[in-house]
Design an enzyme around this catalytic site. Structure first.
Site, mmCIF file in Angstrom:
data_model
loop_
_atom_site.group_PDB
_atom_site.id
_atom_site.type_symbol
_atom_site.label_atom_id
_atom_site.label_comp_id
_atom_site.label_asym_id
_atom_site.label_seq_id
_atom_site.Cartn_x
_atom_site.Cartn_y
_atom_site.Cartn_z
ATOM 1 N N LYS A 30 -22.542 -6.519 -39.212
ATOM 2 C CA LYS A 30 -22.125 -6.334 -40.612
ATOM 3 C C LYS A 30 -20.727 -5.726 -40.746
ATOM 4 O O LYS A 30 -19.990 -6.076 -41.661
ATOM 5 C CB LYS A 30 -23.141 -5.467 -41.355
ATOM 6 C CG LYS A 30 -24.485 -6.143 -41.594
ATOM 7 C CD LYS A 30 -25.406 -5.245 -42.396
ATOM 8 C CE LYS A 30 -26.793 -5.861 -42.537
ATOM 9 N NZ LYS A 30 -27.697 -5.041 -43.334
ATOM 10 N N ASP B 233 -27.063 -5.211 -50.061
ATOM 11 C CA ASP B 233 -28.095 -4.255 -49.621
ATOM 12 C C ASP B 233 -28.298 -3.127 -50.645
ATOM 13 O O ASP B 233 -29.431 -2.794 -51.000
ATOM 14 C CB ASP B 233 -27.721 -3.629 -48.266
ATOM 15 C CG ASP B 233 -28.008 -4.564 -47.099
ATOM 16 O OD1 ASP B 233 -28.886 -5.437 -47.227
ATOM 17 O OD2 ASP B 233 -27.357 -4.411 -46.052
HETATM 18 P P1 NDP Z 1 -28.647 2.158 -37.523
HETATM 19 O O1 NDP Z 1 -28.890 1.887 -36.082
HETATM 20 O O2 NDP Z 1 -27.288 1.922 -38.094
HETATM 21 O O3 NDP Z 1 -29.059 3.704 -37.831
HETATM 22 C C1 NDP Z 1 -30.216 4.274 -37.285
HETATM 23 C C2 NDP Z 1 -30.430 5.695 -37.846
HETATM 24 O O4 NDP Z 1 -31.684 6.170 -37.368
HETATM 25 C C3 NDP Z 1 -29.381 6.708 -37.408
HETATM 26 O O5 NDP Z 1 -29.163 7.615 -38.449
HETATM 27 C C4 NDP Z 1 -30.063 7.391 -36.213
HETATM 28 O O6 NDP Z 1 -29.622 8.719 -36.005
HETATM 29 C C5 NDP Z 1 -31.488 7.422 -36.703
HETATM 30 N N1 NDP Z 1 -32.435 7.522 -35.596
HETATM 31 C C6 NDP Z 1 -32.709 6.591 -34.647
HETATM 32 N N2 NDP Z 1 -33.651 7.035 -33.803
HETATM 33 C C7 NDP Z 1 -33.986 8.294 -34.216
HETATM 34 C C8 NDP Z 1 -34.903 9.275 -33.750
HETATM 35 N N3 NDP Z 1 -35.684 9.060 -32.678
HETATM 36 N N4 NDP Z 1 -35.007 10.439 -34.423
HETATM 37 C C9 NDP Z 1 -34.241 10.660 -35.518
HETATM 38 N N5 NDP Z 1 -33.346 9.780 -36.017
HETATM 39 C C10 NDP Z 1 -33.216 8.601 -35.366
HETATM 40 O O7 NDP Z 1 -29.759 1.292 -38.290
HETATM 41 P P2 NDP Z 1 -29.716 0.749 -39.809
HETATM 42 O O8 NDP Z 1 -29.077 1.795 -40.635
HETATM 43 O O9 NDP Z 1 -29.166 -0.614 -39.843
HETATM 44 O O10 NDP Z 1 -31.278 0.635 -40.132
HETATM 45 C C11 NDP Z 1 -32.082 1.799 -40.348
HETATM 46 C C12 NDP Z 1 -33.483 1.391 -40.794
HETATM 47 O O11 NDP Z 1 -33.427 0.766 -42.071
HETATM 48 C C13 NDP Z 1 -34.158 0.405 -39.855
HETATM 49 O O12 NDP Z 1 -35.486 0.834 -39.671
HETATM 50 C C14 NDP Z 1 -34.144 -0.904 -40.608
HETATM 51 O O13 NDP Z 1 -35.305 -1.663 -40.306
HETATM 52 C C15 NDP Z 1 -34.162 -0.443 -42.056
HETATM 53 N N6 NDP Z 1 -33.485 -1.417 -42.946
HETATM 54 C C16 NDP Z 1 -34.215 -1.984 -43.958
HETATM 55 C C17 NDP Z 1 -33.630 -2.878 -44.834
HETATM 56 C C18 NDP Z 1 -34.446 -3.483 -45.928
HETATM 57 O O14 NDP Z 1 -33.964 -4.466 -46.520
HETATM 58 N N7 NDP Z 1 -35.601 -2.971 -46.242
HETATM 59 C C19 NDP Z 1 -32.195 -3.235 -44.714
HETATM 60 C C20 NDP Z 1 -31.516 -2.568 -43.618
HETATM 61 C C21 NDP Z 1 -32.156 -1.693 -42.773
HETATM 62 P P3 NDP Z 1 -28.325 9.058 -35.091
HETATM 63 O O15 NDP Z 1 -27.133 8.905 -35.987
HETATM 64 O O16 NDP Z 1 -28.558 10.437 -34.646
HETATM 65 O O17 NDP Z 1 -28.335 8.064 -33.951
#
Ligand code: NDP
Length: 285
Positions: A72, A108
């Site tokens: 993206k 989004d």
């Molecule tokens: P990113 O990979 O960009 O971000 C992931 C986030 O999750 C970061 O803030 C990361 O923290 C955090 N994270 C990951 N693992 C852990 C953990 N074990 N404990 C605490 N925090 C954690 O992903 P996206 O932002 O693209 O997606 C996030 C979620 O949103 C996904 O589950 C996705 O399925 C959902 N989503 C849903 C959509 C919808 O249309 N309903 C659209 C887009 C996304 P850190 O910064 O510390 O790594």
């Protein structure tokens, strides 16, 4: 579905892309609208994305594209023009063809707002919100909530520097008060107690064995708890929130509405919500 020499092509770029539910949802919409079009997954690595964009630029029967993880942000530099939302958020999830030129948009945030309003009756203006996570989805959600007039945005993230950077981005860009904390910060309980909406935009909850994305003891009855995760449809966070008397909203609505907005941008027609929702639910199951 009958593919002919006149069929218009819609694609989704991602890597991986096999998990995507958009082909099921968008093909159902094309069929319901009686459009001679087909929507296909296009798995491409980051290094191949510029070539893929050149291909759609030259394709006379190009209907539109979606862009998903991890492309993206890269897509921003590959289009000729950006919608104001895509430019603000720094990410493109929808590409529209205009006579060989490509316009990058981002649906989004609007999709999320529409789900909030239509499925939970939540009006963001003047409300305090907490967002868990600081990745791409958190950025789109935080930006759209700030644009919709919330009074304060609190970002809680495992990596505190990313929480602070996102809060700074929101407050600088929108003027809305925003603050970032690490998940272990001692102020968290106060921040959560003050909010009326809590959104999980982390990936915690994607695995069935994941714990709630935040300690359930922090949740208050009456608050709206929203999880962007759509598979599983009910995460541990939502189960915990229900038990504690919160209202809950899963991620299917956001996925549906961002797709409906993209379809409308490509075709100029309103898609069938019923056909898209039914295809989504079936694909999730
Ligand atoms: P990113 O990979 O960009 O971000 C992931 C986030 O999750 C970061 O803030 C990361 O923290 C955090 N994270 C990951 N693992 C852990 C953990 N074990 N404990 C605490 N925090 C954690 O992903 P996206 O932002 O693209 O997606 C996030 C979620 O949103 C996904 O589950 C996705 O399925 C959902 N989503 C849903 C959509 C919808 O249309 N309903 C659209 C887009 C996304 P850190 O910064 O510390 O790594």
């Amino acid at each position: 579905m009958r593919i002919t020499g006149r069929t218009t092509l819609f694609v989704i770029f991602g890597d991986p892309v096999e998990h995507s539910l958009s082909p099921a949802m968008q093909n159902a919409a094309l069929q319901a609208a009686g459009i001679d079009g087909v929507y296909i997954p296009w798995r491409v690595k980051a290094i191949g994305l510029p070539t893929a964009f050149e291909s759609i630029r030259g394709m006379e029967n190009f209907g539109g594209a979606n862009v998903t993880i991890p492309h993206k942000e890269q897509a921003v530099s590959l289009v000729d023009e950006l919608s104001s939302e895509a430019a603000s958020v720094g990410a493109v999830n929808t590409v529209i063809g205009r006579g060989g030129r490509l316009l990058g948009a981002n649906t989004d945030g609007q999709g999320f707002l529409r789900a909030l309003q239509e499925e939970a009756g939540f009006v963001p203006r003047g409300r305090q919100v907490v967002i868990l996570g600081a990745g791409g989805a958190a950025r789109a959600v935080a930006w759209s909530l700030a644009e919709a007039g919330v009074s304060k945005v609190v970002i809680l993230n495992r990596t505190v520097e990313r929480a602070e950077a996102l809060a700074e981005f929101v407050s600088r860009g929108s003027g809305v008060s925003a603050i970032g904390h690490g998940l272990g910060d001692r102020h968290i309980s106060e921040r959560v107690a003050e909010c009326e909406l809590l959104v999980n935009a982390t990936s915690v909850g994607l695995a069935a064995s994941d714990p709630p994305a935040i300690d359930g003891a922090l949740l208050r009855p009456g608050m709206l708890v929203c999880d962007l995760i759509y598979r599983p449809r009910e995460t541990a966070l939502l189960r915990e929130a229900k038990k504690r008397g919160c209202r809950v909203l899963g991620g299917v609505g956001m996925l549906l509405f961002q797709g409906m907005l993209a379809f409308e941008l490509w075709t100029g027609q309103k898609p069938s919500e019923g056909a898209m929702r039914a295809a989504l639910i079936q694909a999730i199951a």
